[in-house]
Motif scaffolding. Structure first.
Motif, PDB file in Angstrom:
ATOM      1  N   GLY A  57       9.722  -1.124   5.812  1.00  0.00           N
ATOM      2  CA  GLY A  57       8.365  -1.294   6.322  1.00  0.00           C
ATOM      3  C   GLY A  57       7.364  -1.646   5.248  1.00  0.00           C
ATOM      4  O   GLY A  57       6.167  -1.372   5.402  1.00  0.00           O
ATOM      5  N   LEU A  58       7.830  -2.288   4.174  1.00  0.00           N
ATOM      6  CA  LEU A  58       6.964  -2.665   3.067  1.00  0.00           C
ATOM      7  C   LEU A  58       7.023  -4.177   2.855  1.00  0.00           C
ATOM      8  O   LEU A  58       7.892  -4.864   3.385  1.00  0.00           O
ATOM      9  N   ALA A 105      10.340   1.919  -4.216  1.00  0.00           N
ATOM     10  CA  ALA A 105       8.941   1.488  -4.143  1.00  0.00           C
ATOM     11  C   ALA A 105       8.211   2.155  -2.978  1.00  0.00           C
ATOM     12  O   ALA A 105       8.791   2.435  -1.932  1.00  0.00           O
ATOM     13  N   GLN A 106       6.913   2.389  -3.176  1.00  0.00           N
ATOM     14  CA  GLN A 106       6.063   2.999  -2.158  1.00  0.00           C
ATOM     15  C   GLN A 106       4.807   2.155  -1.975  1.00  0.00           C
ATOM     16  O   GLN A 106       4.453   1.333  -2.823  1.00  0.00           O
ATOM     17  N   ASP A 107       4.120   2.373  -0.849  1.00  0.00           N
ATOM     18  CA  ASP A 107       2.870   1.676  -0.576  1.00  0.00           C
ATOM     19  C   ASP A 107       1.878   1.927  -1.698  1.00  0.00           C
ATOM     20  O   ASP A 107       1.630   3.066  -2.096  1.00  0.00           O
ATOM     21  N   GLY A 108       1.304   0.855  -2.232  1.00  0.00           N
ATOM     22  CA  GLY A 108       0.314   0.971  -3.294  1.00  0.00           C
ATOM     23  C   GLY A 108       0.883   0.830  -4.693  1.00  0.00           C
ATOM     24  O   GLY A 108       0.115   0.753  -5.657  1.00  0.00           O
ATOM     25  N   ASP A 109       2.212   0.781  -4.831  1.00  0.00           N
ATOM     26  CA  ASP A 109       2.827   0.653  -6.166  1.00  0.00           C
ATOM     27  C   ASP A 109       2.617  -0.751  -6.722  1.00  0.00           C
ATOM     28  O   ASP A 109       2.598  -1.739  -5.984  1.00  0.00           O
ATOM     29  N   GLU A 137       4.085  -8.960 -12.034  1.00  0.00           N
ATOM     30  CA  GLU A 137       3.767  -7.696 -11.366  1.00  0.00           C
ATOM     31  C   GLU A 137       3.934  -7.861  -9.858  1.00  0.00           C
ATOM     32  O   GLU A 137       3.430  -8.818  -9.265  1.00  0.00           O
ATOM     33  N   ILE A 138       4.636  -6.919  -9.247  1.00  0.00           N
ATOM     34  CA  ILE A 138       4.870  -6.907  -7.804  1.00  0.00           C
ATOM     35  C   ILE A 138       3.974  -5.829  -7.190  1.00  0.00           C
ATOM     36  O   ILE A 138       4.080  -4.654  -7.547  1.00  0.00           O
ATOM     37  N   GLN A 139       3.076  -6.231  -6.295  1.00  0.00           N
ATOM     38  CA  GLN A 139       2.194  -5.280  -5.615  1.00  0.00           C
ATOM     39  C   GLN A 139       2.803  -4.952  -4.256  1.00  0.00           C
ATOM     40  O   GLN A 139       2.952  -5.833  -3.404  1.00  0.00           O
ATOM     41  N   VAL A 140       3.138  -3.708  -4.063  1.00  0.00           N
ATOM     42  CA  VAL A 140       3.821  -3.267  -2.842  1.00  0.00           C
ATOM     43  C   VAL A 140       2.802  -2.676  -1.869  1.00  0.00           C
ATOM     44  O   VAL A 140       1.943  -1.887  -2.259  1.00  0.00           O
ATOM     45  N   LYS A 177       1.739 -11.563  10.415  1.00  0.00           N
ATOM     46  CA  LYS A 177       2.446 -10.547   9.641  1.00  0.00           C
ATOM     47  C   LYS A 177       2.046 -10.642   8.180  1.00  0.00           C
ATOM     48  O   LYS A 177       1.699 -11.719   7.680  1.00  0.00           O
ATOM     49  N   GLY A 178       2.111  -9.495   7.513  1.00  0.00           N
ATOM     50  CA  GLY A 178       1.810  -9.486   6.088  1.00  0.00           C
ATOM     51  C   GLY A 178       1.381  -8.114   5.644  1.00  0.00           C
ATOM     52  O   GLY A 178       1.540  -7.118   6.365  1.00  0.00           O
ATOM     53  N   ALA A 179       0.830  -8.038   4.426  1.00  0.00           N
ATOM     54  CA  ALA A 179       0.317  -6.770   3.918  1.00  0.00           C
ATOM     55  C   ALA A 179      -0.793  -6.275   4.832  1.00  0.00           C
ATOM     56  O   ALA A 179      -1.589  -7.060   5.351  1.00  0.00           O
ATOM     57  N   LYS A 180      -0.861  -4.955   5.017  1.00  0.00           N
ATOM     58  CA  LYS A 180      -1.819  -4.382   5.967  1.00  0.00           C
ATOM     59  C   LYS A 180      -3.251  -4.795   5.642  1.00  0.00           C
ATOM     60  O   LYS A 180      -4.031  -5.115   6.544  1.00  0.00           O
ATOM     61  N   SER A 181      -3.612  -4.810   4.370  1.00  0.00           N
ATOM     62  CA  SER A 181      -4.983  -5.169   4.008  1.00  0.00           C
ATOM     63  C   SER A 181      -5.303  -6.593   4.417  1.00  0.00           C
ATOM     64  O   SER A 181      -6.418  -6.898   4.862  1.00  0.00           O
ATOM     65  N   ALA A 182      -4.334  -7.496   4.295  1.00  0.00           N
ATOM     66  CA  ALA A 182      -4.550  -8.893   4.678  1.00  0.00           C
ATOM     67  C   ALA A 182      -4.626  -9.041   6.190  1.00  0.00           C
ATOM     68  O   ALA A 182      -5.514  -9.725   6.720  1.00  0.00           O
TER      69      ALA A 182
END
Length: 425
Positions: A57-58, A105-109, A137-140, A177-182
């Motif tokens: 779910g990431l 990995a976790q949300d926000g990493d 850098e990978i933003q999760v 679909k995508g990152a929640k903030s987007a």
């Protein structure tokens, strides 16, 4: 055969030495003509193993930035090998980041991973001297999805007299679909269509674009479909009259005048089969119950158009209706006292009325002109009257469409047997 063998074996040592010298000289020539060189190449970064994050779910919040990153790779090899690499750079050079190990990995990493390179498509003889960037850098972030209705924006103008139908969309909604903030920043998904293309092609394949509340495009999101089919058809135009009616009764003494609509007709467009069924636009009835003044009402035309029919561009979107309410004409007539009936008279009393009574009546001019005093009658209830003079109201019986102002009459009540001449009792 024996003679050939003798010639072959004769001076064998010298012959082998000659072969060795020739081979050495060949390698020397090759070395001189094929020197080792270094060249720089550029390729787009690829992400592999994303399913590891998706299964949890990431997603990669900065995916678009990463996939647009150009990796510069410096390669060392023989010149001919580098030439071959240059000719088939897209096939033989790649740069990627492997996400398959991000099970922790976790949300926000924000995680730094090395950039892996592949040169030569498995061929040997290539050495990677350097790569820039060497890591990224990978933003999760949490993976989100939301469904949106599709909006169509028609750019440009069609030629005069050409009318396009309301577009039909396949599909009519789309999943973002995508990152929640987007995804949370998306407020609309639009399809931009060129007017000229819509007229010429009718069926178009259009890429959707996501927008935020400020009208800016939202990057870093994907859609459930890459393109949407937008279908148009050519419509016809038609002038259709507007019709309105009233319901209810006006207040006494008031009359319904002219009912005006502005505009009286409107231009609509639609498919021929839809327009053939539309001969009038009927608005809701206006209630005039108890009205004593003219009434104005505004109607939104779109509320009264059938499906598939719309107003032609430039046509008024509203109809203003004005209902004229008139007080009517007035005249005064004289009514004989014989036409006034006294009710509930008491024994022992006599009731005396004037010879005639004047009354003001109202109505439309044509009706009013036909009414005379002799056409009216009335009644007065005298049950509560005692000796003396009394002013009482008259209840008139009037022809249809005619009203009377409130009127009274003075009645003198005397005891029976007095010298006064009697009137109706």
């Amino acid at each position: 055969m024996k003679r050939f063998q003798e010639l072959l074996m004769k001076d064998l040592g010298w012959k082998l030495l000659s072969v060795a010298i020739a081979t050495t000289m060949w390698f020397m020539v090759i070395s001189i003509n094929q020197p080792i060189d270094t060249r720089s190449y550029s390729t787009t970064l690829q992400l592999v193993g994303e399913e590891t994050l998706t299964a949890r779910g990431l997603t990669v919040a900065n995916r678009e930035d990463l996939t647009n990153t150009k990796v510069s790779i410096k390669v060392k090899a023989q010149r001919t090998a580098l030439d071959r690499l240059s000719q088939r750079q897209a096939d033989l050079i790649s740069a990627s980041v492997d996400l398959s190990d991000l099970t922790y990995a976790q949300d926000g990493d924000t995680i730094t991973l090395p950039v892996d390179t592949s040169v030569g498509g498995g061929a040997t003889g290539y050495t990677v001297e350097s790569k820039v960037p060497g890591s990224v850098e990978i933003q999760v972030e949490t993976l989100a999805a939301k469904e949106f209705p599709l909006e169509v924006s028609l750019n440009g103008e069609v030629t005069e007299g050409t009318h396009l139908s309301t577009p039909k969309l396949i599909p009519e909604t789309i999943m973002v679909k995508g990152a929640k903030s987007a995804v949370d920043s998306v407020v609309a998904v639009r399809l931009s269509v060129n007017a000229a293309d819509a007229v010429q092609q009718m069926d178009l394949q259009v890429k959707p674009v996501a927008y935020d509340k400020d009208g800016n495009t939202v990057n870093g999101v994907t859609f459930s479909v890459d393109t949407v089919i937008v279908s148009y058809s050519l419509n016809e135009a038609k002038q259709v009259p507007v019709q309105v009616s009233v319901t209810g009764s006006l207040a006494d003494g008031y009359h319904l005048g002219e009912i005006t609509c502005t505009p009286k007709t409107v231009s609509v467009i639609g498919a021929k089969e839809d327009l053939d069924k539309l001969n009038v636009i009927s608005l809701d009835q206006i209630d005039v119950s108890g009205a004593t003044s003219s009434i104005s009402h505004t109607f939104q035309l779109s509320d009264y158009l059938p499906e598939g029919v719309k107003l032609e561009e430039g046509s008024s979107a509203v109809v203003q209706v004005f209902v004229h309410v008139d007080r009517g004409e007035e005249k005064t007539v004289t009514v004989s006292s014989d036409q006034i009936h006294l009710t509930n008279g008491q024994d022992g009393y006599q009731y005396h009325l004037p010879d005639s009574i004047s009354v003001s009546i109202n109505g439309e001019a044509s009706q009013l002109a036909a009414v005379e005093g002799s056409d009216l009658s009335g009644q007065v209830d005298v049950s509560a009257l005692t000796e003396g003079e009394h002013t009482v109201s008259i209840d008139w019986n009037l022809p249809s469409g005619i009203t009377a102002d409130s009127s009274t009459v003075t009645i003198e009540v005397t005891a029976a047997g007095s010298d006064e001449s009697d009137t109706e009792s």
